[in-house]
Write an enzyme that holds these catalytic residues in place. Structure first.
Site: not given
Ligand SMILES: *[C@@H]1O[C@H](CO)[C@@H](O)[C@H](O)[C@H]1NC(C)=O
Ligand SMILES: *[C@@H]1O[C@H](CO)[C@@H](O)[C@H](O)[C@H]1NC(C)=O
Ligand SMILES: *[C@@H]1O[C@H](CO)[C@@H](O)[C@H](O)[C@H]1NC(C)=O
Ligand SMILES: *[C@@H]1O[C@H](CO)[C@@H](O)[C@H](O)[C@H]1NC(C)=O
Ligand SMILES: *[C@@H]1O[C@H](CO)[C@@H](O)[C@H](O)[C@H]1NC(C)=O
Length: 446
Positions: A102, A323
């Site tokens: 992440d 992201d």
């Protein structure tokens, strides 16, 4: 004491049925998002000094390793989740873990059992099986004490709690998410083992990790925790391998067996085939710890869309970042509306499918669909680079016979837009801290 909102939010944008292998498997497209209109801005870090520090460490360690680290990476589609997973070996002796990589968060944490005697601790509340890191069985697991400066200052950005019943008590954290998900645990330093591209292994000692004794959240289906790849010297081992890392995301619907790598160091050391790499400025520190880019605009079918410049302006609370932990591409309303209008137009002949509030806004019956009817979506960067994803990265498969436009409306307020992981699939992405440069190029990733 008022604490800033967590940088890492998870909420479930979409919960459509997706037939991964059997009926009833939910394909949840997950969205981690840092800011909502009205929320306070995340703390801005002293990124410059962090960067030089990370580079100094990198040079030293890299000259010793002389290779890049690589972790196997695959899609979580088999679990019906719109995420990717990496495999990691942690502790002494090593324990296998599967984490969500992440770039939208800073801390690497795993479901964990430390000294918790409550029957419930370390157990996954979602009812799905996953591993629990047994800190009590690792000789290299060392908690950060709550009386340390680290706990009281550095880790405040990572949501350390101020409770400190005794000086040697572990430094605790509570990550909470907008959907009610949270991870409660203690900070520790632990040994992480990496496979190197030269065939050897490297043991990195004293890597900061979180040991979550309690966690909830459907986003963690199939995963044992989260690998924080956000820009911060404490987040991961990224700085250790030459101040850069890269990943190549396989097609998001690939089975687990289709594996690529998350690479710490130069992708050139690894066996990644990429036809040509383009570069654009990687803007560090403009939007918290996210990997921001300077966008000039979006074109669809060769026509630049009419999107106000403020949408891409960091100074106005806008801008865009990549992201790996967000599934769909999130555009603020002034960008979302023209993009959707331009892409919907050629799809008018297909029967629309409605999922109600939770689904992506525009889905259609894809019987007879040919991607040649879809005009090309292109993201134009200020420095002239262009990102041209394949059609399947924005007209996405949602269920058998149903496709959807892979965008979500980020709202009308000043906010950043997010290039999600489906949009990034089948490309190699290199995040180079030293050169402040993002490299990207089409790749099969296998
Ligand atoms: C590191 O790798 C380079 C290129 O492969 C090689 O020329 C050099 O000798 C290596 N250095 C060490 C210390 O192994
Ligand atoms: C952790 O955060 C959640 C969600 O904000 C909250 O409900 C819970 O009480 C917190 N726990 C502790 C120990 O701070
Ligand atoms: C975070 O990183 C800085 C610089 O590398 C280091 O001095 C500090 O001790 C680290 N904090 C923790 C908790 O590991
Ligand atoms: C490198 O990739 C090529 C093709 O992509 C493959 O044939 C070869 O076996 C790979 N080599 C290694 C060492 O993985
Ligand atoms: C799509 O349309 C075809 C032909 O009209 C129909 O057979 C099929 O059931 C439809 N699929 C969905 C998911 O609505």
């Amino acid at each position: 004491m008022a604490r800033p909102q967590p940088l890492l939010f998870i909420f479930f944008l979409i919960a459509n049925s997706f037939n991964a292998d059997a009926a009833g498997v939910k394909f949840e497209l997950i969205h981690r998002h840092h800011l909502h209109p009205g929320d306070p801005l995340p703390p801005r870090k002293l990124v410059h000094s962090d960067a030089s520090r990370a580079q100094a460490i990198s040079r030293k360690v890299r000259s010793r390793l002389n290779a890049s680290g690589e972790l196997p990476l695959h899609s979580a589609a088999d679990y019906g989740v719109g995420q990717y997973l990496v495999k990691l070996n942690m502790g002494s002796p090593g324990q296998h873990l599967v984490l969500i990589p992440d770039t939208g968060s800073d801390l690497t944490w795993t479901k964990c059992r430390y000294k918790c005697h409550d029957d419930d601790c370390g157990r996954i509340k979602s009812g799905h099986r996953s591993r629990v890191f047994r800190a009590d069985r690792s000789s290299s697991f060392k908690t950060v004490t709550c009386s340390s400066t680290s706990c009281q200052t550095d880790l405040a950005d990572l949501f350390s709690l101020t409770i400190c019943p005794s000086p040697l008590h572990p430094c605790a954290y509570n990550y909470s998410y907008v959907d009610g998900t949270f991870a409660l645990g203690v900070f520790a330093h632990e040994t992480v083992t990496f496979s190197l591209t030269n065939g050897r292994k490297a043991r990195l000692r004293n890597v900061l990790v979180g040991c979550s004794e309690s966690s909830t959240g459907r986003s963690l289906l199939g995963a044992d925790g989260i690998m924080g790849l956000g820009y911060s010297p404490n987040s991961t081992a990224a700085g250790v391998f030459g101040g850069k890392f890269s990943y190549c995301l396989v097609d998001h619907l690939s089975p687990r067996s289709a594996s690529s790598h998350l690479i710490f160091g130069s992708y050139k050391d690894a066996n990644v085939s990429v036809a040509r790499i383009r570069h654009t400025e990687l803007v560090l520190g403009a939007i918290g710890t996210f990997y921001a880019v300077r966008v000039r605009g979006i074109s669809v079918g060769g026509t630049m869309l009419d999107i106000p410049a403020e949408v891409w302006d960091f100074g106005h609370g806008g801008g865009a970042f990549l992201d790996s932990g967000t599934t769909l591409t999130v555009l603020t309303t002034p960008a979302y509306e023209p993009v959707m209008a331009a892409l919907r137009e050629p799809l008018r002949g297909f029967e629309r499918v409605y999922y109600g509030e939770v689904g992506p806004e525009y889905c259609f019956n894809s019987t007879g669909f040919d991607e040649r009817v879809v005009p090309r979506f292109v993201l134009h960067f200020v420095d002239g680079a262009r990102f041209e994803p394949p059609v399947k990265s924005y007209v996405i498969d949602d269920a058998p016979g149903v496709k959807c436009l892979g965008f979500a409306d980020g709202g009308a307020g000043a906010d950043a837009s997010i290039v999600g992981n489906i949009m990034q699939q089948n490309h190699l992405w290199e995040f180079d801290f030293g050169k402040r440069r993002l490299g990207f190029g089409p790749s099969s990733c296998t």
